[in-house]
Write a protein that holds these residues in place. Structure first.
Motif, PDB file in Angstrom:
ATOM      1  N   MET A  13       0.847  -1.190   0.000  1.00  0.00           N
ATOM      2  CA  MET A  13       0.000   0.000   0.000  1.00  0.00           C
ATOM      3  C   MET A  13       0.882   1.239   0.000  1.00  0.00           C
ATOM      4  O   MET A  13       1.828   1.339   0.786  1.00  0.00           O
ATOM      5  CB  MET A  13      -0.917   0.001   1.220  1.00  0.00           C
ATOM      6  N   MET A  14       0.572   2.154  -0.901  1.00  0.00           N
ATOM      7  CA  MET A  14       1.272   3.424  -0.999  1.00  0.00           C
ATOM      8  C   MET A  14       0.249   4.529  -0.771  1.00  0.00           C
ATOM      9  O   MET A  14      -0.852   4.467  -1.322  1.00  0.00           O
ATOM     10  CB  MET A  14       1.940   3.546  -2.369  1.00  0.00           C
ATOM     11  N   TYR A  15       0.593   5.522   0.024  1.00  0.00           N
ATOM     12  CA  TYR A  15      -0.426   6.487   0.431  1.00  0.00           C
ATOM     13  C   TYR A  15       0.175   7.870   0.651  1.00  0.00           C
ATOM     14  O   TYR A  15       1.384   8.028   0.839  1.00  0.00           O
ATOM     15  CB  TYR A  15      -1.116   6.012   1.716  1.00  0.00           C
ATOM     16  N   ARG A  16      -0.704   8.855   0.636  1.00  0.00           N
ATOM     17  CA  ARG A  16      -0.307  10.232   0.870  1.00  0.00           C
ATOM     18  C   ARG A  16      -0.241  10.500   2.372  1.00  0.00           C
ATOM     19  O   ARG A  16      -1.268  10.620   3.044  1.00  0.00           O
ATOM     20  CB  ARG A  16      -1.306  11.169   0.205  1.00  0.00           C
ATOM     21  N   LYS A  17       0.963  10.645   2.885  1.00  0.00           N
ATOM     22  CA  LYS A  17       1.133  10.923   4.314  1.00  0.00           C
ATOM     23  C   LYS A  17       0.440  12.219   4.710  1.00  0.00           C
ATOM     24  O   LYS A  17      -0.189  12.301   5.782  1.00  0.00           O
ATOM     25  CB  LYS A  17       2.625  11.010   4.658  1.00  0.00           C
ATOM     26  N   ASP A  18       0.545  13.212   3.861  1.00  0.00           N
ATOM     27  CA  ASP A  18      -0.038  14.513   4.204  1.00  0.00           C
ATOM     28  C   ASP A  18      -1.561  14.461   4.263  1.00  0.00           C
ATOM     29  O   ASP A  18      -2.182  15.156   5.070  1.00  0.00           O
ATOM     30  CB  ASP A  18       0.441  15.594   3.233  1.00  0.00           C
ATOM     31  N   TRP A  19      -2.182  13.632   3.418  1.00  0.00           N
ATOM     32  CA  TRP A  19      -3.641  13.517   3.458  1.00  0.00           C
ATOM     33  C   TRP A  19      -4.093  12.894   4.783  1.00  0.00           C
ATOM     34  O   TRP A  19      -5.081  13.330   5.369  1.00  0.00           O
ATOM     35  CB  TRP A  19      -4.142  12.673   2.287  1.00  0.00           C
ATOM     36  N   PHE A  20      -3.372  11.874   5.227  1.00  0.00           N
ATOM     37  CA  PHE A  20      -3.719  11.238   6.499  1.00  0.00           C
ATOM     38  C   PHE A  20      -3.543  12.207   7.659  1.00  0.00           C
ATOM     39  O   PHE A  20      -4.363  12.257   8.581  1.00  0.00           O
ATOM     40  CB  PHE A  20      -2.881   9.977   6.715  1.00  0.00           C
ATOM     41  N   GLU A  21      -2.474  12.994   7.593  1.00  0.00           N
ATOM     42  CA  GLU A  21      -2.224  13.975   8.659  1.00  0.00           C
ATOM     43  C   GLU A  21      -3.306  15.052   8.680  1.00  0.00           C
ATOM     44  O   GLU A  21      -3.790  15.441   9.744  1.00  0.00           O
ATOM     45  CB  GLU A  21      -0.843  14.600   8.467  1.00  0.00           C
ATOM     46  N   GLU A  22      -3.681  15.524   7.500  1.00  0.00           N
ATOM     47  CA  GLU A  22      -4.704  16.566   7.416  1.00  0.00           C
ATOM     48  C   GLU A  22      -6.046  16.095   7.970  1.00  0.00           C
ATOM     49  O   GLU A  22      -6.777  16.866   8.596  1.00  0.00           O
ATOM     50  CB  GLU A  22      -4.867  17.017   5.964  1.00  0.00           C
ATOM     51  N   LYS A  23      -6.381  14.835   7.707  1.00  0.00           N
ATOM     52  CA  LYS A  23      -7.656  14.283   8.174  1.00  0.00           C
ATOM     53  C   LYS A  23      -7.570  13.764   9.615  1.00  0.00           C
ATOM     54  O   LYS A  23      -8.595  13.436  10.215  1.00  0.00           O
ATOM     55  CB  LYS A  23      -8.106  13.147   7.251  1.00  0.00           C
ATOM     56  N   TYR A 153       4.482   4.201   2.983  1.00  0.00           N
ATOM     57  CA  TYR A 153       4.393   2.816   2.530  1.00  0.00           C
ATOM     58  C   TYR A 153       3.973   1.928   3.693  1.00  0.00           C
ATOM     59  O   TYR A 153       4.434   2.103   4.831  1.00  0.00           O
ATOM     60  CB  TYR A 153       5.741   2.345   1.976  1.00  0.00           C
ATOM     61  N   ALA A 154       3.099   0.976   3.402  1.00  0.00           N
ATOM     62  CA  ALA A 154       2.619   0.078   4.443  1.00  0.00           C
ATOM     63  C   ALA A 154       2.202  -1.249   3.833  1.00  0.00           C
ATOM     64  O   ALA A 154       1.957  -1.351   2.622  1.00  0.00           O
ATOM     65  CB  ALA A 154       1.425   0.699   5.176  1.00  0.00           C
ATOM     66  N   LEU A 155       2.121  -2.263   4.685  1.00  0.00           N
ATOM     67  CA  LEU A 155       1.585  -3.543   4.242  1.00  0.00           C
ATOM     68  C   LEU A 155       0.125  -3.381   3.857  1.00  0.00           C
ATOM     69  O   LEU A 155      -0.577  -2.508   4.382  1.00  0.00           O
ATOM     70  CB  LEU A 155       1.705  -4.586   5.354  1.00  0.00           C
ATOM     71  N   ALA A 156      -0.342  -4.216   2.963  1.00  0.00           N
ATOM     72  CA  ALA A 156      -1.765  -4.234   2.636  1.00  0.00           C
ATOM     73  C   ALA A 156      -2.559  -4.543   3.896  1.00  0.00           C
ATOM     74  O   ALA A 156      -2.141  -5.368   4.714  1.00  0.00           O
ATOM     75  CB  ALA A 156      -2.043  -5.288   1.575  1.00  0.00           C
ATOM     76  N   PRO A 157      -3.693  -3.890   4.092  1.00  0.00           N
ATOM     77  CA  PRO A 157      -4.505  -4.148   5.285  1.00  0.00           C
ATOM     78  C   PRO A 157      -5.012  -5.584   5.337  1.00  0.00           C
ATOM     79  O   PRO A 157      -5.215  -6.233   4.307  1.00  0.00           O
ATOM     80  CB  PRO A 157      -5.672  -3.167   5.125  1.00  0.00           C
ATOM     81  N   ALA A 158      -5.229  -6.055   6.538  1.00  0.00           N
ATOM     82  CA  ALA A 158      -5.754  -7.410   6.735  1.00  0.00           C
ATOM     83  C   ALA A 158      -7.213  -7.478   6.314  1.00  0.00           C
ATOM     84  O   ALA A 158      -7.964  -6.507   6.466  1.00  0.00           O
ATOM     85  CB  ALA A 158      -5.626  -7.810   8.207  1.00  0.00           C
ATOM     86  N   GLY A 159      -7.606  -8.630   5.795  1.00  0.00           N
ATOM     87  CA  GLY A 159      -9.005  -8.864   5.468  1.00  0.00           C
ATOM     88  C   GLY A 159      -9.712  -9.569   6.606  1.00  0.00           C
ATOM     89  O   GLY A 159      -9.100  -9.937   7.612  1.00  0.00           O
ATOM     90  N   PRO A 160     -11.013  -9.812   6.451  1.00  0.00           N
ATOM     91  CA  PRO A 160     -11.793 -10.418   7.533  1.00  0.00           C
ATOM     92  C   PRO A 160     -11.531 -11.902   7.743  1.00  0.00           C
ATOM     93  O   PRO A 160     -11.947 -12.457   8.756  1.00  0.00           O
ATOM     94  CB  PRO A 160     -13.238 -10.175   7.084  1.00  0.00           C
ATOM     95  N   PHE A 161     -10.822 -12.553   6.814  1.00  0.00           N
ATOM     96  CA  PHE A 161     -10.635 -14.000   6.920  1.00  0.00           C
ATOM     97  C   PHE A 161      -9.477 -14.382   7.825  1.00  0.00           C
ATOM     98  O   PHE A 161      -9.371 -15.521   8.246  1.00  0.00           O
ATOM     99  CB  PHE A 161     -10.423 -14.606   5.531  1.00  0.00           C
ATOM    100  N   GLY A 162      -8.600 -13.437   8.125  1.00  0.00           N
ATOM    101  CA  GLY A 162      -7.463 -13.769   8.979  1.00  0.00           C
ATOM    102  C   GLY A 162      -6.425 -12.678   8.955  1.00  0.00           C
ATOM    103  O   GLY A 162      -6.508 -11.736   8.158  1.00  0.00           O
ATOM    104  N   PRO A 163      -5.433 -12.761   9.826  1.00  0.00           N
ATOM    105  CA  PRO A 163      -4.362 -11.764   9.862  1.00  0.00           C
ATOM    106  C   PRO A 163      -3.497 -11.835   8.610  1.00  0.00           C
ATOM    107  O   PRO A 163      -3.534 -12.823   7.867  1.00  0.00           O
ATOM    108  CB  PRO A 163      -3.573 -12.155  11.114  1.00  0.00           C
ATOM    109  N   VAL A 164      -2.711 -10.785   8.390  1.00  0.00           N
ATOM    110  CA  VAL A 164      -1.873 -10.746   7.196  1.00  0.00           C
ATOM    111  C   VAL A 164      -0.860 -11.877   7.168  1.00  0.00           C
ATOM    112  O   VAL A 164      -0.405 -12.295   6.102  1.00  0.00           O
ATOM    113  CB  VAL A 164      -1.146  -9.386   7.059  1.00  0.00           C
ATOM    114  N   SER A 165      -0.514 -12.398   8.336  1.00  0.00           N
ATOM    115  CA  SER A 165       0.437 -13.505   8.372  1.00  0.00           C
ATOM    116  C   SER A 165      -0.146 -14.777   7.774  1.00  0.00           C
ATOM    117  O   SER A 165       0.585 -15.691   7.407  1.00  0.00           O
ATOM    118  CB  SER A 165       0.882 -13.775   9.818  1.00  0.00           C
ATOM    119  N   GLU A 166      -1.466 -14.848   7.656  1.00  0.00           N
ATOM    120  CA  GLU A 166      -2.123 -16.017   7.070  1.00  0.00           C
ATOM    121  C   GLU A 166      -2.702 -15.732   5.687  1.00  0.00           C
ATOM    122  O   GLU A 166      -2.703 -16.598   4.817  1.00  0.00           O
ATOM    123  CB  GLU A 166      -3.246 -16.502   8.000  1.00  0.00           C
ATOM    124  N   ARG A 167      -3.233 -14.514   5.508  1.00  0.00           N
ATOM    125  CA  ARG A 167      -3.865 -14.158   4.240  1.00  0.00           C
ATOM    126  C   ARG A 167      -3.451 -12.753   3.853  1.00  0.00           C
ATOM    127  O   ARG A 167      -4.208 -11.798   3.988  1.00  0.00           O
ATOM    128  CB  ARG A 167      -5.388 -14.242   4.362  1.00  0.00           C
TER     129      ARG A 167
END
Length: 296
Positions: A13-23, A153-167
């Motif tokens: 995941m790639m994201y705008r740091k400034d957008w997160f800070e502003e919100k 930069y961050a890992l893709a968020p976890a889904g509802p089926f399990g933690p990122v270490s599994e899915r």
């Protein structure tokens, strides 16, 4: 082994740091939080959109979209090699992917390949993208990007089926080179492959060519790589978590990919419901697998 990998990438995941800070919001760690962040960033009147991902028909789309069906528990194929795209888990993941893009993506996102995703990000109209780690060398290039210094930069968020270490939302791809069995220059070809995939050459492509899609483990672990580009620790962690088998390794993969990609793209345009589109994908996939002899 079929060949040696000279280029590869993993989904991050790639994201705008400034957008997160502003919100005043934190970086999403699960799919619900990502949906909420995309909503908060979207201001269509001012050409601002929460998220962009590949949704074009064909191979580009399933590389990304089925990363998300995977974290919802969906599988391309079940244990009997029957299409798994109509399972509740796959439907749930496809609906999440379709909804987030329909509601918070650019208006033409159903036509986005990797290039359009990258362009939407570097021109400053999009807050979050999930795509290939090889983007980093380009989106951090001031000659190509308007947002250098504002990217997180961050890992893709976890889904509802399990933690990122599994899915983990895997999106793990490589390009490789092999030697034709009929080659009259096998020794020379082998020397070339060793040279092409060596640490030294990989380091050169990284430093001189902006290539963050290197495949040499020693090159990726080098201090030079981390010093040259941000996001390297995320790449290395994602590579540990990614599952290369979330897509089937069978000869019929291109046809299955086309079936899934075409139908998921139709859901993003609103042309079809996820349930109806996946029924069509199921039938198209079943025909391919039946003709290939999987059900005899």
């Amino acid at each position: 082994m079929w060949g040696l990998p000279y280029y590869g990438h993993v989904g991050i995941m790639m994201y705008r740091k400034d957008w997160f800070e502003e919100k005043g919001i934190t970086v999403p760690v699960n799919t619900d939080e990502l949906m909420a962040a995309a909503e908060k960033f979207t201001d269509k009147a001012n050409n601002k959109f929460g998220i962009a991902m590949r949704a074009i028909k064909g191979e580009d789309n399933p590389i990304i979209s089925t990363s998300w069906t995977w974290v919802h528990g969906g599988e391309w194929l079940d244990e009997d090699m029957k299409p798994g795209v109509t399972s509740p888990e796959f439907i749930q993941g496809a609906k999440w992917f379709s909804d987030i893009l329909k509601n918070y993506g650019p208006p033409d996102v159903s036509r986005y390949s990797w290039l359009e995703v990258q362009n939407a990000f570097v021109t400053g109209t999009t807050g979050v993208i999930f795509d290939a780690s090889d983007f980093i060398g380009r989106i951090e290039d001031p000659n190509l990007s308007q947002i250098v210094g504002k990217i997180g930069y961050a890992l893709a968020p976890a889904g509802p089926f399990g933690p990122v270490s599994e899915r983990y939302a895997s999106h793990l791809f490589t390009a490789g080179m092999g030697i034709n069995a009929d080659s009259k220059n096998i020794e020379a070809a082998w020397l070339f492959l060793q040279w092409m995939t060596s640490k030294d050459v990989q380091m050169r492509t990284m430093i001189e060519g902006g290539n963050t899609g290197i495949t040499s483990v020693s090159a990726m672990a080098s201090e030079e790589f981390s010093k040259t580009y941000p996001g390297v620790p995320v790449i290395l962690e994602a590579l540990k978590l990614a599952n290369p088998d979330y897509m089937p390794h069978i000869a019929e993969y291109p046809e299955l990919c086309e079936a899934i990609g075409t139908q998921i793209s139709r859901t993003v345009t609103g042309e079809a419901s996820v349930e109806d589109a996946m029924k069509i994908a199921y039938d198209d996939m079943y025909k391919v697998l039946e003709q290939a002899g999987y059900y005899q």
